[in-house]
Design a protein around this motif. Sequence first.
Motif, PDB file in Angstrom:
ATOM      1  N   GLY A   1      31.293  47.879  46.165  1.00 25.91           N
ATOM      2  CA  GLY A   1      31.334  46.816  47.144  1.00 25.91           C
ATOM      3  C   GLY A   1      32.726  46.541  47.680  1.00 25.91           C
ATOM      4  N   LEU A   2      32.781  45.607  48.634  1.00 22.02           N
ATOM      5  CA  LEU A   2      34.030  45.308  49.332  1.00 22.02           C
ATOM      6  C   LEU A   2      34.963  44.452  48.503  1.00 22.02           C
ATOM      7  CD1 LEU A   2      32.438  44.504  52.785  1.00 22.02           C
ATOM      8  CD2 LEU A   2      33.385  46.663  52.009  1.00 22.02           C
ATOM      9  N   ARG A   3      34.390  43.611  47.659  1.00 20.64           N
ATOM     10  CA  ARG A   3      35.163  42.718  46.808  1.00 20.64           C
ATOM     11  C   ARG A   3      36.235  41.992  47.625  1.00 20.64           C
ATOM     12  NH1 ARG A   3      33.512  47.066  43.764  1.00 20.64           N
ATOM     13  NH2 ARG A   3      32.455  46.518  41.818  1.00 20.64           N
ATOM     14  N   ASP A   4      37.510  42.181  47.296  1.00 22.58           N
ATOM     15  CA  ASP A   4      38.575  41.455  47.995  1.00 22.58           C
ATOM     16  C   ASP A   4      39.260  42.306  49.057  1.00 22.58           C
ATOM     17  OD1 ASP A   4      38.169  39.180  46.384  1.00 22.58           O
ATOM     18  OD2 ASP A   4      39.394  40.052  44.792  1.00 22.58           O
ATOM     19  N   ALA A   5      38.659  43.436  49.421  1.00 23.04           N
ATOM     20  CA  ALA A   5      39.284  44.313  50.413  1.00 23.04           C
ATOM     21  C   ALA A   5      39.372  43.609  51.767  1.00 23.04           C
ATOM     22  CB  ALA A   5      38.483  45.602  50.545  1.00 23.04           C
ATOM     23  N   LEU A   6      40.463  43.869  52.484  1.00 23.51           N
ATOM     24  CA  LEU A   6      40.663  43.266  53.794  1.00 23.51           C
ATOM     25  C   LEU A   6      39.842  44.013  54.844  1.00 23.51           C
ATOM     26  CD1 LEU A   6      44.529  42.667  53.672  1.00 23.51           C
ATOM     27  CD2 LEU A   6      42.684  41.014  53.248  1.00 23.51           C
ATOM     28  N   PRO A   7      39.173  43.294  55.729  1.00 23.25           N
ATOM     29  CA  PRO A   7      38.301  43.942  56.713  1.00 23.25           C
ATOM     30  C   PRO A   7      39.032  44.940  57.610  1.00 23.25           C
ATOM     31  CG  PRO A   7      38.585  41.597  57.200  1.00 23.25           C
ATOM     32  CD  PRO A   7      39.110  41.818  55.838  1.00 23.25           C
ATOM     33  N   GLY A   8      40.271  44.643  57.965  1.00 27.68           N
ATOM     34  CA  GLY A   8      41.018  45.565  58.811  1.00 27.68           C
ATOM     35  C   GLY A   8      41.230  46.917  58.154  1.00 27.68           C
ATOM     36  N   ASP A   9      41.272  46.939  56.820  1.00 23.65           N
ATOM     37  CA  ASP A   9      41.408  48.200  56.087  1.00 23.65           C
ATOM     38  C   ASP A   9      40.057  48.875  55.870  1.00 23.65           C
ATOM     39  OD1 ASP A   9      44.150  47.706  55.826  1.00 23.65           O
ATOM     40  OD2 ASP A   9      43.869  46.629  53.925  1.00 23.65           O
TER      41      ASP A   9
ATOM     42  N   ALA B   1      30.614  33.765  53.901  1.00 27.96           N
ATOM     43  CA  ALA B   1      29.904  34.241  52.715  1.00 27.96           C
ATOM     44  C   ALA B   1      30.771  33.995  51.482  1.00 27.96           C
ATOM     45  CB  ALA B   1      29.593  35.729  52.844  1.00 27.96           C
ATOM     46  N   PRO B   2      30.271  33.261  50.469  1.00 30.82           N
ATOM     47  CA  PRO B   2      31.077  32.935  49.290  1.00 30.82           C
ATOM     48  C   PRO B   2      31.605  34.156  48.568  1.00 30.82           C
ATOM     49  CG  PRO B   2      29.061  31.623  49.348  1.00 30.82           C
ATOM     50  CD  PRO B   2      28.925  32.662  50.420  1.00 30.82           C
ATOM     51  N   THR B   3      30.881  35.275  48.645  1.00 28.62           N
ATOM     52  CA  THR B   3      31.286  36.469  47.905  1.00 28.62           C
ATOM     53  C   THR B   3      32.209  37.389  48.712  1.00 28.62           C
ATOM     54  OG1 THR B   3      29.274  37.587  48.645  1.00 28.62           O
ATOM     55  CG2 THR B   3      29.186  36.458  46.520  1.00 28.62           C
ATOM     56  N   MET B   4      32.457  37.066  49.994  1.00 31.22           N
ATOM     57  CA  MET B   4      33.308  37.914  50.841  1.00 31.22           C
ATOM     58  C   MET B   4      34.240  37.030  51.675  1.00 31.22           C
ATOM     59  SD  MET B   4      30.478  40.749  52.054  1.00 31.22           S
ATOM     60  CE  MET B   4      31.504  41.295  53.404  1.00 31.22           C
ATOM     61  N   ASP B   5      35.051  36.247  50.990  1.00 30.97           N
ATOM     62  CA  ASP B   5      35.862  35.247  51.666  1.00 30.97           C
ATOM     63  C   ASP B   5      36.861  35.869  52.637  1.00 30.97           C
ATOM     64  OD1 ASP B   5      36.470  32.341  51.822  1.00 30.97           O
ATOM     65  OD2 ASP B   5      38.460  33.029  51.199  1.00 30.97           O
ATOM     66  N   ALA B   6      37.348  37.064  52.327  1.00 27.56           N
ATOM     67  CA  ALA B   6      38.332  37.710  53.197  1.00 27.56           C
ATOM     68  C   ALA B   6      37.766  38.055  54.568  1.00 27.56           C
ATOM     69  CB  ALA B   6      38.882  38.968  52.531  1.00 27.56           C
ATOM     70  N   TRP B   7      36.431  38.079  54.692  1.00 27.75           N
ATOM     71  CA  TRP B   7      35.783  38.454  55.953  1.00 27.75           C
ATOM     72  C   TRP B   7      35.448  37.243  56.816  1.00 27.75           C
ATOM     73  CZ3 TRP B   7      34.119  43.563  57.328  1.00 27.75           C
ATOM     74  CH2 TRP B   7      34.540  44.541  56.432  1.00 27.75           C
ATOM     75  N   ARG B   8      35.818  36.066  56.368  1.00 28.38           N
ATOM     76  CA  ARG B   8      35.497  34.845  57.104  1.00 28.38           C
ATOM     77  C   ARG B   8      36.093  34.896  58.520  1.00 28.38           C
ATOM     78  NH1 ARG B   8      34.257  29.743  55.082  1.00 28.38           N
ATOM     79  NH2 ARG B   8      34.841  30.503  53.005  1.00 28.38           N
ATOM     80  N   GLY B   9      35.231  34.819  59.530  1.00 26.70           N
ATOM     81  CA  GLY B   9      35.673  34.793  60.913  1.00 26.70           C
ATOM     82  C   GLY B   9      36.014  36.147  61.510  1.00 26.70           C
ATOM     83  N   PHE B  10      35.948  37.213  60.710  1.00 30.09           N
ATOM     84  CA  PHE B  10      36.313  38.536  61.235  1.00 30.09           C
ATOM     85  C   PHE B  10      35.211  39.054  62.173  1.00 30.09           C
ATOM     86  CE2 PHE B  10      36.354  43.213  60.950  1.00 30.09           C
ATOM     87  CZ  PHE B  10      37.655  43.460  61.380  1.00 30.09           C
TER      88      PHE B  10
ATOM     89  N   ARG C   1      27.206  45.892  26.116  1.00 25.32           N
ATOM     90  CA  ARG C   1      28.617  46.194  25.917  1.00 25.32           C
ATOM     91  C   ARG C   1      29.369  45.915  27.213  1.00 25.32           C
ATOM     92  NH1 ARG C   1      27.087  45.650  21.719  1.00 25.32           N
ATOM     93  NH2 ARG C   1      26.971  47.078  19.938  1.00 25.32           N
ATOM     94  N   LEU C   2      30.214  44.883  27.172  1.00 26.14           N
ATOM     95  CA  LEU C   2      30.999  44.505  28.336  1.00 26.14           C
ATOM     96  C   LEU C   2      32.471  44.705  28.046  1.00 26.14           C
ATOM     97  CD1 LEU C   2      29.201  41.154  29.296  1.00 26.14           C
ATOM     98  CD2 LEU C   2      28.693  43.475  30.087  1.00 26.14           C
ATOM     99  N   LYS C   3      33.157  45.330  29.001  1.00 24.40           N
ATOM    100  CA  LYS C   3      34.591  45.533  28.874  1.00 24.40           C
ATOM    101  C   LYS C   3      35.331  44.333  29.454  1.00 24.40           C
ATOM    102  CE  LYS C   3      34.002  50.525  29.333  1.00 24.40           C
ATOM    103  NZ  LYS C   3      34.318  51.729  30.154  1.00 24.40           N
ATOM    104  N   PRO C   4      36.543  44.046  28.950  1.00 21.63           N
ATOM    105  CA  PRO C   4      37.280  42.875  29.440  1.00 21.63           C
ATOM    106  C   PRO C   4      37.481  42.867  30.949  1.00 21.63           C
ATOM    107  CG  PRO C   4      38.294  43.730  27.444  1.00 21.63           C
ATOM    108  CD  PRO C   4      37.247  44.710  27.834  1.00 21.63           C
ATOM    109  N   GLY C   5      37.682  44.034  31.536  1.00 22.42           N
ATOM    110  CA  GLY C   5      37.959  44.085  32.972  1.00 22.42           C
ATOM    111  C   GLY C   5      36.745  44.359  33.834  1.00 22.42           C
ATOM    112  N   ASP C   6      35.565  44.296  33.226  1.00 29.36           N
ATOM    113  CA  ASP C   6      34.352  44.622  33.986  1.00 29.36           C
ATOM    114  C   ASP C   6      34.173  43.694  35.187  1.00 29.36           C
ATOM    115  OD1 ASP C   6      33.472  46.802  32.672  1.00 29.36           O
ATOM    116  OD2 ASP C   6      31.846  45.831  31.582  1.00 29.36           O
ATOM    117  N   ASP C   7      33.854  44.274  36.335  1.00 26.10           N
ATOM    118  CA  ASP C   7      33.460  43.504  37.491  1.00 26.10           C
ATOM    119  C   ASP C   7      32.161  42.769  37.146  1.00 26.10           C
ATOM    120  OD1 ASP C   7      31.595  43.538  40.061  1.00 26.10           O
ATOM    121  OD2 ASP C   7      33.670  43.445  40.738  1.00 26.10           O
ATOM    122  N   PRO C   8      31.969  41.527  37.643  1.00 27.31           N
ATOM    123  CA  PRO C   8      30.739  40.799  37.295  1.00 27.31           C
ATOM    124  C   PRO C   8      29.464  41.500  37.701  1.00 27.31           C
ATOM    125  CG  PRO C   8      31.974  39.666  39.040  1.00 27.31           C
ATOM    126  CD  PRO C   8      32.878  40.702  38.458  1.00 27.31           C
ATOM    127  N   PHE C   9      29.506  42.291  38.773  1.00 30.72           N
ATOM    128  CA  PHE C   9      28.302  42.995  39.210  1.00 30.72           C
ATOM    129  C   PHE C   9      28.013  44.172  38.294  1.00 30.72           C
ATOM    130  CE2 PHE C   9      30.727  41.465  42.966  1.00 30.72           C
ATOM    131  CZ  PHE C   9      30.017  40.290  43.115  1.00 30.72           C
TER     132      PHE C   9
END
Length: 406
Positions: A111-119, A163-172, A282-290
């Motif tokens: 998924g896009l997670r925190d990636a910037l839409p322009g990228d 969208a709460p899960t894609m805040d970086a895309w707000r208004g793009f 089995r969950l790793k400390p750095g696991d993404d929530p999804f």
Amino acid sequence: MVNPKPDLGGATSRGVVLDLIRTRGPISRVQLATATGFTQATISNVVRQLTTEGLVVESGEKKYTGGKPRVMLTLNPRSRYALGIQLGADSTTYVVIDVRGDVVGRVREHGLRDALPGDVVPLLADRAADLLETLAIPRSVVVGVGVAAPGPLDLDGGSIVGAPTMDAWRGFPVRDAVQEALGLPTVLDNDATCAAVGEFWGGSTAESLAHCTVYMGAGIGAGIVVGGSVYRGASSNTGEIGQLRTRTPTGAVGTIEDVAAPRAVAAAARAAIQAGRATSIRLKPGDDPFDAFSSVAVAAAHGDGLARELIAESAEYLADAVLALADILDVDSVVLAGPSFAVAGPLYLLAIQHRLATEFSARQQHPVQAALSQHVVDAAAVGAATLVLQRELAPRSFAIGRFAVE
């Protein structure tokens, strides 16, 4: 017996005839005239146009009725294609479908997670172009691109409002950016609405009078189709059932997403493991929530006690929301779609089926059919591509009426 002429909802004769051939074919010109109420001359002109464009062909099959055999018409499924892109924090999916709505190719990525839409947009364009090239589909037969995104959306402006899960895309301006990058006509719509449209176009809910597709990716929403037409509300942001208020296990007031969405299930699993609960999760400390949610879902599917408890709790909260929506809209059909139902979907389905069968307010008048989507993971992408096909080939509302053909 033939039903009365349906309400065509402002559709063109071309769109109505194409829809009938798509959903009822092989079908004869006489049957088309009977089902639509159009004159034989109108049917002949429309069929001639569709065959010239390569969208419709004579199937070779003939129907004998005692007189001259009727030549049957069918859709040419590979005459046109559409591309669908499903944006989400949990995953990004690309699909190509043909005119019939069949998926001919797909690619799925993180998924896009925190990636910037322009990228991200140039990468979306590259992946989509690569998929078309791999499938050897020329751009000339691709009618456009449909983009499915979590809401709320500004459909007029072609952007994600918040969208709460894609805040970086707000208004793009995602629609215009994708259209410029790919050079193809582009539409944007809510992921749940897209999924609902895809179910209708594919035929699985075509007979439903009031339908909702419950979509769970990172968030939770519902696409609503009533009488064959998408119900959009005042701003095309209907069905945000994830934002319904509820009491959390601690007694606090929260939303359905706070207690039922993948992030909530993942957090509950971590808390239970830290508290010493026995489990195969089995969950790793750095696991993404999804990714963590997927681990819980897999463990639940294999019978792990804690995992099943967590999924069951999530499913009951979701069933609360579905039941409320069913009671308000008096639905007769519910479909579950979205990446979060990929593994544990059957467990959610059982909980929702039970609640609808025992608590739906109009259950004495009619049942509510509940099922998993025929494209569970890719439903929004398939539906987004479907939106493009409908707009370009058969522009109209989605009501095609209850055509009955002898």
